[in-house]
Enzyme design. Structure first.
Site, mmCIF file in Angstrom:
data_model
loop_
_atom_site.group_PDB
_atom_site.id
_atom_site.type_symbol
_atom_site.label_atom_id
_atom_site.label_comp_id
_atom_site.label_asym_id
_atom_site.label_seq_id
_atom_site.Cartn_x
_atom_site.Cartn_y
_atom_site.Cartn_z
ATOM 1 N N SER A 16 0.844 -1.194 0.000
ATOM 2 C CA SER A 16 0.000 0.000 0.000
ATOM 3 C C SER A 16 0.885 1.252 0.000
ATOM 4 O O SER A 16 2.080 1.176 -0.283
ATOM 5 C CB SER A 16 -0.937 -0.024 1.213
ATOM 6 O OG SER A 16 -1.896 1.014 1.119
ATOM 7 N N GLY B 155 14.632 6.314 -6.325
ATOM 8 C CA GLY B 155 15.063 5.615 -7.522
ATOM 9 C C GLY B 155 14.024 4.725 -8.155
ATOM 10 O O GLY B 155 14.299 4.074 -9.157
ATOM 11 N N LYS C 16 -0.236 7.469 0.638
ATOM 12 C CA LYS C 16 -1.262 8.280 -0.027
ATOM 13 C C LYS C 16 -2.673 7.753 0.244
ATOM 14 O O LYS C 16 -3.664 8.403 -0.106
ATOM 15 C CB LYS C 16 -0.986 8.336 -1.526
ATOM 16 C CG LYS C 16 0.310 9.081 -1.859
ATOM 17 C CD LYS C 16 0.634 9.018 -3.339
ATOM 18 C CE LYS C 16 1.894 9.819 -3.643
ATOM 19 N NZ LYS C 16 3.097 9.300 -2.964
#
Length: 620
Positions: free
Chosen positions: A408, A451, A411
């Site tokens: 998850s 990254g 956000k």
């Protein structure tokens, strides 16, 4: 090569001759008439044999075979040993040719050895010196001025390679080290000018172009403090990756890497005891959905290293799936690996895969995650994230899986975008399924990973490479950051803790300002902020928050054995109403209704969307 070897032999004949007579001349202060004949005669009579024996010794020690342009410590040792053996042979031979008493004074042997080493050293190493000096003169205009930080073993090895290389265009101007005993000392002829307080001053004084940080064993906090100073110099920064380079003897210019912005996070890498944790993975059939993505592929790497019975990778993107397949086949040749192209939205395909491979553990990383893209295609976010999770979780439950771990995001907390809201619904599905099936369903929530595909750091690097500008949405926007291996390690550990129904929340450390990341990355790349590269503010994108949260207020917090992993208590919901709403949401997404967000807001009351969300963020 033949002519060079012949020249060396002739030179060595002259060296043995000169060393033999100079040794006795020096004993008598260069007064030839004062040397007794009883000393001169053995030297003269033994000389031809001494030359032959010495040439043979030099040949055995390969003094005529080495490439002296690249000579190092081993060649120097061979040279000294050959000369020492020659001196021993000379001592024995002179005693055979003596007239009476001692053949020569005792000091003769030491003088002979010293002279022979000196002559031989000059012949072997002068070529290298002259060649190196010529190279430096030729490249003087193009030299890169370098500062080395760290006067330890790693620094010394790095300095030696640069100083002795005939091909490097780098010139080391100064060395920095905080050790007061080293200050003012010289390493390979380069001065240690002071501690870190001298970095900015020395960079300006010596016109430094690049700074090399040779401190592989230093703590991250110390490296961060030094980088904070270095980034004010506008020099390009490079560093040795880690202590293992020093242990393995791999310290070299080729091992240097550009300093990355994650080095400025200033914390030690998160480490977990994966060997004890991943015992539940060993000899199990493990499935990773979205296995070709940033998180999914790292999950595959770490799981593959702990000997699962079978690793099944499911991904819709064939290029990503192919890349991770080839990597795992090369690195883990004994691994039983199956890579499947499939969509988690395809019910029959997913059910067929589960029925065929019967996975014990599922890591569900397949999802649409790009916030701005999902804002303009909200139905796709619902179809893929919500109902892809539903179908995969249901297949896992019906086929007797032991664990189902869903990836998850922060956000999902008080979401302001459809991606976050869809992930919050996924968490609700997971917690509901856990109540009705034997499979242990859990979710793991964390923030941004450095990254990863589509993350801000690769974007900034591309913009810097293109000459700018670097775009930042808002000067006050902040995010939590973690490296991909760190996040995945904690996901795996959370999976080991799972008892079912938990939402695990990873401690991401202190939040970081995106503006600071942009500034640091510009400086670390050797550019001047505002001169070489500009920063432009583009405004918050649709659905974007100024800050992210990891926990909703009503969830509370429960600790685990790992201080970096916490558990949010499940929020109670009306399951009957929830399933009715999900059916309505599924029908709406299939019918491609114009705006699905009001239906999502009915399921996720904390979901605030549209202009109100942006306004609330700016006000806060």
């Amino acid at each position: 090569m033949f002519y060079r070897r012949t020249a060396l032999i002739i030179y060595d004949i002259l060296s043995v001759t000169a060393s033999s007579f100079l040794a006795i001349l020096l004993r008598y202060d260069m007064h030839l008439d004062e040397i007794p004949d009883q000393f001169l005669m053995p030297i003269r009579n033994f000389l031809p044999l001494n030359i032959l024996l010495t040439m043979g010794i030099f040949y055995l020690f390969r003094l005529y075979h080495s490439l002296w342009a690249f000579a190092g410590e081993n060649e120097m040792q061979s040279l000294v040993m050959a000369c020492f053996l020659s001196a021993v042979v000379s001592g024995v031979g002179l005693n055979l040719f003596k007239v009476s008493g001692k053949p020569v004074p005792d000091s003769y042997y030491f003088m002979y050895l010293f002279m022979l080493i000196s002559f031989t050293f000059v012949s072997r190493f002068s070529y290298r010196f002259l060649r190196s000096h010529k190279h430096r003169l030729q490249n003087k205009k193009n030299n890169i001025s370098v500062m080395i930080i760290g006067a330890g073993e790693a620094g010394n090895a790095l300095i030696k390679e640069i100083v002795t290389s005939n091909y490097s265009t780098m010139v080391i101007r100064c060395i920095i080290d905080d050790d007061k005993q080293k200050m003012g000392q010289f390493i390979q002829g380069i001065k240690v000018v002071g501690g870190r307080d001298k970095i900015i001053e020395s960079a300006d004084l010596y016109d430094i172009d690049e700074i090399f940080i040779a401190m592989p064993s230093a703590p991250r906090t110390e490296i961060r403090d030094i980088l904070d100073i270095c980034k004010e110099t506008s020099c390009k920064l490079r560093s040795l990756p880690g202590m293992y380079q020093l242990v393995n003897g791999e310290v070299s210019v080729s091992k240097l890497r550009d300093v990355e912005v994650e080095d400025l996070l200033g914390r030690e890498p998160i480490r977990v005891d994966l060997d004890s944790i991943l015992s539940y993975v060993q000899n199990k059939v493990v499935m990773v959905t979205g296995g070709g993505g940033s998180i999914g592929s790292e999950l595959c790497r770490q799981v593959a290293s702990h000997k699962p019975a079978h690793l099944v990778i499911v991904d819709i993107y064939e290029n990503n799936a192919y890349d991770i397949q080839q990597e795992l086949l090369q690195n883990f040749p004994e691994l039983k690996l199956t890579v499947l192209i499939a969509s988690v939205r395809n019910t029959k395909r997913i059910n067929s895969i589960f029925e065929t491979y019967r996975p014990d553990i599922i890591y569900h990383a397949a999802a649409h995650k790009h916030v701005p893209l999902m804002e303009v295609s909200p139905n796709e976010a619902i179809k893929n994230n919500v109902f892809g999770t539903w179908k995969t979780a249901q297949a896992a439950a019906l086929n007797g899986a032991e664990k189902f771990v869903m990836i998850s995001t922060d956000k999902a907390v008080n979401p302001t975008n459809i991606m976050g809201a869809s992930k919050r619904i996924c968490e609700m599905i997971i917690q509901t399924f856990n109540k009705h099936y034997d499979t242990e369903f859990v979710a793991v929530r964390f923030g941004n990973v450095l990254g990863s595909n589509g993350s801000v750091i690769p974007l900034f690097k591309k913009q810097i490479a293109a000459g700018g500008p670097v775009t930042v949405t808002h000067p006050d926007i902040i995010r939590y950051f973690m490296t991909i291996p760190e996040a995945v390690s904690l996901v795996l550990q959370a999976g080991a803790y799972a008892k079912g129904g938990e939402i695990f929340i990873l401690d991401m450390g202190e939040p970081v300002k995106i503006l600071d990341l942009a500034k640091n990355l510009i400086r670390l790349s050797g550019y001047k902020l505002g001169e070489d590269i500009q920063i432009e503010f583009t405004g918050l994108r649709p659905g974007e928050k100024l800050y992210e949260e990891l926990l909703m207020d009503e969830e509370g917090m429960q600790d685990t054995d790992n201080r970096l992993i916490h558990i949010g208590r499940p929020i109670q919901l009306d399951e009957r109403e929830f399933f009715i709403q999900l059916k309505q949401l599924e029908d709406a997404s299939k019918d491609e209704i114009a705006d699905i967000r009001p239906l999502v807001a009915q399921i996720v009351p904390t979901y605030v969307y549209g202009q109100n969300a942006a306004e609330n963020e700016v006000k806060q």
